[in-house]
Design an enzyme around this catalytic site. Structure first.
Site, PDB file in Angstrom:
ATOM      1  N   TRP A   1      41.693  30.492  35.494  1.00  7.79           N
ATOM      2  CA  TRP A   1      42.870  31.691  34.928  1.00  7.79           C
ATOM      3  C   TRP A   1      41.547  32.538  33.975  1.00  7.79           C
ATOM      4  O   TRP A   1      42.253  33.960  34.278  1.00  7.79           O
ATOM      5  CB  TRP A   1      43.541  31.088  33.976  1.00  7.79           C
ATOM      6  N   HIS A   2      40.704  32.282  33.421  1.00  6.16           N
ATOM      7  CA  HIS A   2      39.694  32.962  32.592  1.00  6.16           C
ATOM      8  C   HIS A   2      38.972  34.028  33.379  1.00  6.16           C
ATOM      9  O   HIS A   2      38.630  35.134  32.978  1.00  6.16           O
ATOM     10  CB  HIS A   2      38.887  32.381  31.911  1.00  6.16           C
ATOM     11  N   GLY A   3      38.931  34.004  34.651  1.00  2.68           N
ATOM     12  CA  GLY A   3      38.108  34.899  35.717  1.00  2.68           C
ATOM     13  C   GLY A   3      37.454  34.276  36.713  1.00  2.68           C
ATOM     14  O   GLY A   3      37.468  33.028  36.991  1.00  2.68           O
TER      15      GLY A   3
END
Length: 487
Positions: free
Chosen positions: A330-332
């Protein structure tokens, strides 16, 4: 426009005056319309082109929600399930297109080149909308909660205001529709006690962000820029400080966003619950970025846990690993985030098989007011595990994470040192932060003062507020962008 800037202060003064003076005696429609207008202005302030994407996705998911409800009313269960699945696919598709398309294409091209194919790839010019990971989860949860019959479709105005609410759109917290939408159905008049609490929470957020996070960033950034020439002790200091920097930065933003929401009469979802008091990794993730963790748990872990229930503890462990892998990704678009998530997921395996995974034991102080010895050492061990994971999280690449960890153990005591006298002062700030976190462990946030404590006296409370303001003015570090803006 960031919440700790003068520009935001001027913006919020205008929002506040119009919201309460002429509109507090009107219907909720007018207050919500004003919030929607200023939220779109706030979101488009950096780049107006992002408004088109936000507006388009809002309209699309509003139509999907209304369509889903109509199919449910007709008892078309299969059609309703298809609409919900389509909504999830579209939401994930938005994230894949804006955040991961180039990453997947580059990885695929590298794989082909490694296999001997001569292929070149030109990176697409895709603008990443700020906050897309946050508001996309709101879009998805709206449709899912309608399908679960936890909410009814709302008006387009209320839905658009919920998605774009300016205090939270850039970096959360991620409010659920069943929590936030009912708050839009009433006229908000100024609640003095709630507004004062909001101002206090903003003040604490500014202190942790500007005096702790921004100053620690100068130490940790220096370590990452030249870790090959740093002493092992310097790298250890940087590694130990980075989780605190990240926490002070993100919790600082969350406190400011929640505080602004309170001034406007909204209870925004809590995002942190003193995470460094956690005694194992499961407890840590129940305390860290709670709005994201609970979202992933409800919509990813729980369905997987049911699907894998036939294989017992291994099914729970597998669901937990996938859950943490999703949180990492989700963070990247970087393999470091995937490894970060996998690392945390694997740490859940011993917790599942020992029975500690689901246990929730309240923290208790000893006779002297300190943590019990057993709990204290568990907190230290958990922090070390978190520190290792955050080295992976902070690294630009997997190889650099490995190099940093290797240098941490092999560079010896010679080399560049990091912490000067000012650095020692900033470390003192972090120690004070942790001490106050322990003292205020039962509070929503650290500066939430009890009327039965020493701070029941107004002169003491105001003395503390003025002292924090003085610290902010005197020791504000070089301005750093909020870390979670990039996600």
């Amino acid at each position: 426009m960031v919440v700790n800037s003068i520009i935001f202060l001027l913006f919020f003064v205008v929002v506040f005056i119009v919201y309460y003076l002429p509109l507090s005696k009107s219907k909720p429609f007018y207050q919500n319309a004003w919030l929607l207008l200023v939220s779109y202005f706030f979101y488009g302030y950096t780049d107006w082109r992002m408004i088109t994407m936000l507006l388009g996705s809002t309209l699309l998911f509003y139509i999907l929600g209304a369509w889903l409800r109509s199919e449910m009313d007709k008892k078309h269960t299969k059609n309703a399930s298809h609409i919900t699945s389509l909504s999830v696919i579209l939401g994930v598709g938005i994230l894949i297109y804006f955040k991961y398309l180039n990453f997947f294409a580059d990885s695929f091209a590298s794989l082909l080149q490694a296999a001997g194919f001569n292929i070149s790839w030109s990176t697409l010019n895709i603008i990443l909308p700020i906050g897309v990971s946050f508001f996309t989860f709101k879009l998805i949860s709206y449709v899912i909660e309608i399908h679960r019959e936890h909410i009814q479709p709302c008006s387009l105005l209320d839905f658009a205001t919920y998605i774009s609410f300016f205090p939270t759109i850039l970096s959360g917290p991620i409010d659920r529709p069943d929590h936030f939408l009912p708050q839009l159905r009433k006229v908000h008049t100024l609640d003095y006690s709630m507004a004062v609490d909001g101002c206090r929470q903003i003040l604490w957020g500014m202190f942790t962000k500007m005096c702790i996070a921004d100053n620690l960033a100068m130490i940790t950034d220096q370590a990452w820029m030249g870790y090959s020439s740093m002493s092992s002790s310097a790298l250890l200091a940087a590694a130990l400080l980075y989780p605190l920097q990240l926490y002070a930065d993100f919790d600082g933003y969350s406190n400011m966003a929640i505080g602004v929401g309170k001034i406007l009469g909204f209870n925004v979802t809590r995002n942190f619950n003193h995470p460094f008091l956690a005694r194992n990794m499961a407890e840590y993730w129940r305390r860290w970025h709670m709005s994201l963790t609970s979202w992933i748990t409800d919509y990813v872990f729980m369905p997987l846990n049911i699907a894998f229930r036939e294989i017992g503890n291994w099914g729970i462990a597998l669901a937990a690993i996938i859950n943490l892998l999703v949180i990492g990704l989700w963070h990247g678009a970087n393999w470091t985030y995937a490894v970060f998530g996998l690392y945390h997921g694997l740490l859940f395996i011993p917790l599942v098989f020992s029975g500690a995974f689901g246990k929730k034991k309240k923290l208790k102080a000893n006779a002297h007011g300190f943590p019990q010895t057993k709990d204290f050492f568990k907190m230290l061990a958990t922090y070390v595990l978190v520190m290792i994971g955050h080295v992976i999280f902070r690294a630009p690449t997997i190889s650099q994470a490995y190099d940093f960890l290797a240098a941490l153990f092999t560079n010896g005591m010679t080399g560049v040192t990091l912490i000067d006298n000012y650095g020692k002062l900033y470390c003192l700030f972090t120690i004070i932060l942790l001490i106050f976190e322990w003292i205020q462990r039962d509070k929503e946030y650290t500066l939430q003062l009890s009327s039965t404590s020493l701070f029941r006296h107004r002169i003491i409370r105001w003395g503390l507020y003025l002292f924090l303001i003085l610290l902010i003015i005197t020791f504000t570090g070089q301005s750093q962008a909020f870390i979670y803006f990039q996600f």
